[in-house]
Scaffold this motif. Structure first.
Motif, PDB file in Angstrom:
ATOM      1  N   GLY A 197      23.087 -22.441  -7.132  1.00  0.00           N
ATOM      2  CA  GLY A 197      24.416 -21.945  -6.769  1.00  0.00           C
ATOM      3  C   GLY A 197      24.783 -20.650  -7.451  1.00  0.00           C
ATOM      4  N   GLU A 198      23.976 -20.202  -8.395  1.00  0.00           N
ATOM      5  CA  GLU A 198      24.237 -18.936  -9.109  1.00  0.00           C
ATOM      6  C   GLU A 198      22.954 -18.117  -9.105  1.00  0.00           C
ATOM      7  OE1 GLU A 198      25.535 -20.500 -12.833  1.00  0.00           O
ATOM      8  OE2 GLU A 198      27.599 -20.788 -12.181  1.00  0.00           O
ATOM      9  N   MET A 199      22.450 -17.855  -7.903  1.00  0.00           N
ATOM     10  CA  MET A 199      21.167 -17.184  -7.747  1.00  0.00           C
ATOM     11  C   MET A 199      21.243 -16.245  -6.548  1.00  0.00           C
ATOM     12  SD  MET A 199      17.450 -19.042  -7.292  1.00  0.00           S
ATOM     13  CE  MET A 199      17.776 -19.635  -5.616  1.00  0.00           C
ATOM     14  N   SER A 200      20.839 -15.006  -6.743  1.00  0.00           N
ATOM     15  CA  SER A 200      20.875 -14.031  -5.655  1.00  0.00           C
ATOM     16  C   SER A 200      19.771 -14.297  -4.640  1.00  0.00           C
ATOM     17  CB  SER A 200      20.700 -12.608  -6.216  1.00  0.00           C
ATOM     18  OG  SER A 200      21.700 -12.300  -7.158  1.00  0.00           O
ATOM     19  N   SER A 201      19.932 -13.753  -3.450  1.00  0.00           N
ATOM     20  CA  SER A 201      18.841 -13.760  -2.473  1.00  0.00           C
ATOM     21  C   SER A 201      18.834 -12.438  -1.724  1.00  0.00           C
ATOM     22  CB  SER A 201      18.953 -14.946  -1.516  1.00  0.00           C
ATOM     23  OG  SER A 201      20.160 -14.947  -0.804  1.00  0.00           O
ATOM     24  N   TYR A 202      17.637 -12.006  -1.377  1.00  0.00           N
ATOM     25  CA  TYR A 202      17.433 -10.676  -0.792  1.00  0.00           C
ATOM     26  C   TYR A 202      16.492 -10.774   0.404  1.00  0.00           C
ATOM     27  CZ  TYR A 202      18.719  -9.553  -5.654  1.00  0.00           C
ATOM     28  OH  TYR A 202      19.330  -9.490  -6.886  1.00  0.00           O
ATOM     29  N   SER A 203      16.730  -9.911   1.390  1.00  0.00           N
ATOM     30  CA  SER A 203      15.798  -9.875   2.530  1.00  0.00           C
ATOM     31  C   SER A 203      14.450  -9.321   2.098  1.00  0.00           C
ATOM     32  CB  SER A 203      16.380  -9.032   3.664  1.00  0.00           C
ATOM     33  OG  SER A 203      16.507  -7.672   3.289  1.00  0.00           O
ATOM     34  N   PRO A 225      25.689 -14.095  -5.859  1.00  0.00           N
ATOM     35  CA  PRO A 225      26.642 -15.126  -6.276  1.00  0.00           C
ATOM     36  C   PRO A 225      27.839 -14.510  -6.987  1.00  0.00           C
ATOM     37  CG  PRO A 225      24.752 -15.088  -7.755  1.00  0.00           C
ATOM     38  CD  PRO A 225      24.441 -14.133  -6.652  1.00  0.00           C
ATOM     39  N   GLU A 226      29.013 -15.065  -6.732  1.00  0.00           N
ATOM     40  CA  GLU A 226      30.232 -14.524  -7.338  1.00  0.00           C
ATOM     41  C   GLU A 226      30.228 -14.651  -8.859  1.00  0.00           C
ATOM     42  OE1 GLU A 226      33.798 -16.083  -5.574  1.00  0.00           O
ATOM     43  OE2 GLU A 226      33.722 -14.586  -3.957  1.00  0.00           O
ATOM     44  N   LYS A 227      29.563 -15.680  -9.372  1.00  0.00           N
ATOM     45  CA  LYS A 227      29.544 -15.894 -10.820  1.00  0.00           C
ATOM     46  C   LYS A 227      28.374 -15.198 -11.505  1.00  0.00           C
ATOM     47  CE  LYS A 227      32.014 -20.313 -10.822  1.00  0.00           C
ATOM     48  NZ  LYS A 227      31.986 -21.742 -11.237  1.00  0.00           N
ATOM     49  N   GLY A 228      27.610 -14.401 -10.759  1.00  0.00           N
ATOM     50  CA  GLY A 228      26.476 -13.711 -11.344  1.00  0.00           C
ATOM     51  C   GLY A 228      25.219 -14.553 -11.318  1.00  0.00           C
ATOM     52  N   PHE A 229      24.096 -13.902 -11.556  1.00  0.00           N
ATOM     53  CA  PHE A 229      22.770 -14.544 -11.515  1.00  0.00           C
ATOM     54  C   PHE A 229      22.489 -15.105 -12.906  1.00  0.00           C
ATOM     55  CE2 PHE A 229      18.446 -13.937  -9.263  1.00  0.00           C
ATOM     56  CZ  PHE A 229      17.918 -15.058  -9.866  1.00  0.00           C
ATOM     57  N   PRO A 262      30.099 -23.446  -4.783  1.00  0.00           N
ATOM     58  CA  PRO A 262      29.571 -22.116  -5.134  1.00  0.00           C
ATOM     59  C   PRO A 262      29.728 -21.134  -3.973  1.00  0.00           C
ATOM     60  CG  PRO A 262      28.055 -23.833  -5.841  1.00  0.00           C
ATOM     61  CD  PRO A 262      29.101 -24.507  -5.007  1.00  0.00           C
ATOM     62  N   ARG A 263      29.976 -19.889  -4.336  1.00  0.00           N
ATOM     63  CA  ARG A 263      30.318 -18.886  -3.324  1.00  0.00           C
ATOM     64  C   ARG A 263      29.513 -17.609  -3.570  1.00  0.00           C
ATOM     65  NH1 ARG A 263      35.238 -17.621  -0.182  1.00  0.00           N
ATOM     66  NH2 ARG A 263      35.677 -15.378  -0.287  1.00  0.00           N
ATOM     67  N   TYR A 264      29.141 -16.952  -2.487  1.00  0.00           N
ATOM     68  CA  TYR A 264      28.340 -15.729  -2.543  1.00  0.00           C
ATOM     69  C   TYR A 264      29.017 -14.641  -1.710  1.00  0.00           C
ATOM     70  CZ  TYR A 264      24.777 -19.338  -3.458  1.00  0.00           C
ATOM     71  OH  TYR A 264      24.077 -20.420  -3.930  1.00  0.00           O
ATOM     72  N   ASN A 265      28.785 -13.415  -2.105  1.00  0.00           N
ATOM     73  CA  ASN A 265      29.194 -12.268  -1.299  1.00  0.00           C
ATOM     74  C   ASN A 265      27.976 -11.657  -0.631  1.00  0.00           C
ATOM     75  OD1 ASN A 265      32.055 -12.226  -1.856  1.00  0.00           O
ATOM     76  ND2 ASN A 265      31.547 -11.554  -3.927  1.00  0.00           N
ATOM     77  N   CYS A 266      28.153 -11.228   0.618  1.00  0.00           N
ATOM     78  CA  CYS A 266      27.045 -10.717   1.434  1.00  0.00           C
ATOM     79  C   CYS A 266      27.173  -9.208   1.600  1.00  0.00           C
ATOM     80  CB  CYS A 266      27.050 -11.379   2.808  1.00  0.00           C
ATOM     81  SG  CYS A 266      27.038 -13.183   2.771  1.00  0.00           S
ATOM     82  N   PHE A 267      26.071  -8.511   1.364  1.00  0.00           N
ATOM     83  CA  PHE A 267      26.064  -7.052   1.427  1.00  0.00           C
ATOM     84  C   PHE A 267      24.854  -6.566   2.228  1.00  0.00           C
ATOM     85  CE2 PHE A 267      27.952  -8.362  -2.584  1.00  0.00           C
ATOM     86  CZ  PHE A 267      29.088  -7.575  -2.708  1.00  0.00           C
TER      87      PHE A 267
END
Length: 559
Positions: A197-203, A225-229, A262-267
């Motif tokens: 829940g606190e882990m980034s993901s990338y294409s 993730p909003e809370k950081g990696f 857990p919440r994530y922001n998408c860019f």
């Protein structure tokens, strides 16, 4: 009573109640042989023998949950893809987190990249993100993937893994120095995340966005993730691997049970064709990142993890992702050869694992083809198929496990009275019968010319940055620039010490002495002090080499 659900009754698979004890069986006499006529017994044993399906070749160890996607900012200026048009659009989805190399029973805290695959049940169809938690990868040649994965598995003769003998792992990597960026990343802090829940993901891969005017933009995705990696130390990850092999799985499950979401922001990062032509690296190179100062992040959405699944096998083990589902109308693949290979390999492995009709399984079925899960989630986004913009259909029929055979609709382009199929325009919502009838050569020629002209010059320039005619792309000093910057400018002193400790610990299991020397020289290409520290940690002589001398020492490929 009216409105009350009927009771759940123990039954045989044909639906009729079974009134004897479920553990019992029919005997010829007390203490005698079993009877073949016992349908319940035969059904129970026969199904048990077939309960397991093939384990995923990669990403076997994993877990997941349900989520909700919301578009916060329109991307309509760069893509006509339907889910990215109107801010406020929401849809439900299912995510699966996983390690890459380990088997299903391996620890989920192991040092490894993590797969983060998101399946969105949009109003227009299934849309997948098949990402990793690292922005780069080990390889950039599509045909190298199966051979690379072989080296991450068990040794063919002894069947021993990396924990006992890591010679094969490092032998492969040191022969393919383009892997160094991913290795510096993976053996640093982010190789052992603290929580899904606190882990980034990338294409990692570059995709192409097309807008309604036909303009193309290169894009890479970032889900942060909003809370950081958050990360574990190597020691913490190893300890949890022994004491709690399902640590990440259990942590997320309990978070959601407690109501935490857990919440994530998408860019996206965007790059124009002109910028791609002037870019120092190829946009098709999976071992490189796009500098954020040059290509800043642009927010477009949020993802919120909402609830646990009802049944792990049905919703997580049977879920099937593919980057081909990323490439919906308005989004296309780049010429990244690893992405191109995945477009075939991911659906193909699911056809092997789950059957030819795997996309008809409820968890994989599009909402506009009647996906039941999309209407079961606790979110408010429960649009049934008949309220979607269109009902999905095609000409695929029959086969084992067919659940949805498109009724009486003909399985070809038909002018029969029973045919109801229509075709949608690419960039608007108009539907027509335009593909019914005879296709004339003049129509073909005009269509090809219309598409060719604008792309020709740019594609030639970008493609020229990769030696497409070679079996294997070559390595240059460009391949150590970004891992060097990561090690020297991004990592803290503590991160650098952790990297050295992690590499020394893993490479200490190498049983072939010359590969230990090669490992220190491999890292020395990034930073000589780093190579020297690893040599000292491994108790070997430090013998620095530049890239040319390194290639001569390891073996110089002749293409």
């Amino acid at each position: 009573m009216v409105g009350q659900q009927p009771e759940h009754i123990y039954s045989t698979q044909n639906g009729f109640p079974h009134s004897a004890h479920p553990y019992g069986a029919q005997y010829a006499r007390p203490d005698g042989p079993l009877l073949l006529q016992d349908v319940h017994l035969i059904e129970s044993l026969a199904h048990f023998d077939r309960e397991r399906i093939p384990e995923r070749v990669v990403h076997a160890k994993g877990g997941g949950c349900r989520f909700e996607f919301e578009l916060t900012d329109s991307l309509s200026d760069i893509t006509f893809a339907a889910p990215y048009q109107k801010p406020g659009y929401k849809c439900p989805g299912t995510v699966r987190f996983s390690t890459v190399g380990g088997e299903s029973g391996s620890p989920d805290t192991a040092r490894d990249p993590r797969g983060t695959s998101w399946k969105m049940y949009t109003d227009w169809g299934v849309h997948d993100y098949v990402f990793n938690n690292t922005p780069v990868f080990f390889i950039r040649d599509g045909n190298q993937f199966p051979h690379f994965i072989h080296t991450q598995k068990r040794y063919p003769q002894s069947h021993l893994g990396q924990g006992d003998d890591s010679s094969m792992f490092w032998d492969y990597l040191t022969q393919n120095p383009e892997s160094i960026h991913q290795i510096v990343y993976m053996f640093g802090p982010r190789g052992t995340p603290a929580s899904w829940g606190e882990m980034s993901s990338y294409s990692g891969h570059t995709f192409k966005f097309y807008n309604k005017e036909g303009d193309m933009t290169y894009v890479q995705f970032h889900i942060l993730p909003e809370k950081g990696f958050q990360c574990l130390s190597g020691a913490e990850a190893a300890q949890l691997g022994g004491s709690s092999p399902d640590y990440h799985h259990g942590k997320l499950y309990r978070q959601l049970e407690r109501g935490e979401k857990p919440r994530y922001n998408c860019f996206v990062q965007t790059m124009t064709p002109k910028q791609a032509e002037e870019f120092r690296y190829s946009v098709n190179d999976l071992t490189k990142v796009w500098p954020k100062k040059q290509f800043p992040l642009r927010k477009y959405g949020t993802i919120t993890l909402t609830e646990n699944v009802e049944n792990y096998f049905e919703e997580i083990e049977q879920i099937a992702f593919s980057p081909s589902n990323t490439c919906i109308p308005g989004i296309g693949p780049s010429n990244d050869s690893v992405l191109q290979a995945r477009l075939f390999s991911y659906p193909d492995t699911q056809r092997h694992r789950l059957g030819a009709n795997y996309q008809q399984l409820p968890i994989n079925r599009p909402r506009n083809a009647g996906c039941p899960f999309a209407t079961m989630f606790s979110t408010s986004t429960k649009t049934p198929a008949n309220e979607c913009p269109h009902i999905a259909t095609n000409f695929q029929r029959d086969g084992p496990g067919c659940l949805y055979n498109k009724g009486k609709e003909p399985n070809y382009i038909s002018n029969l009275p029973s045919a109801t199929l229509k075709f949608k325009n690419l960039t608007d919502d108009k539907t027509t019968n335009k593909y019914k009838g005879v296709a004339l050569q003049g129509e073909e020629s005009a269509s090809v010319k219309k598409q060719e002209f604008e792309r020709e010059r740019h594609e030639r320039i970008v493609n020229g940055k990769i030696n497409e005619y070679f079996i294997k792309t070559g390595v240059s000093e460009l391949d150590v620039e970004q891992p060097r910057a990561l090690y020297e400018k991004v990592f803290s002193d503590a991160d650098r010490k952790e990297l050295i400790s992690n590499v020394v610990g893993h490479a200490s299991n190498i049983h072939v002495p010359e590969i230990k020397t090669r490992v220190s020289q491999y890292f020395g290409l990034v930073n000589k002090d780093l190579g020297k520290a690893i040599a000292e940690g491994l108790g070997i002589k430090w013998e620095p080499l530049d890239l040319q001398r390194y290639a001569d020492a390891v073996g110089h490929v002749r293409l």
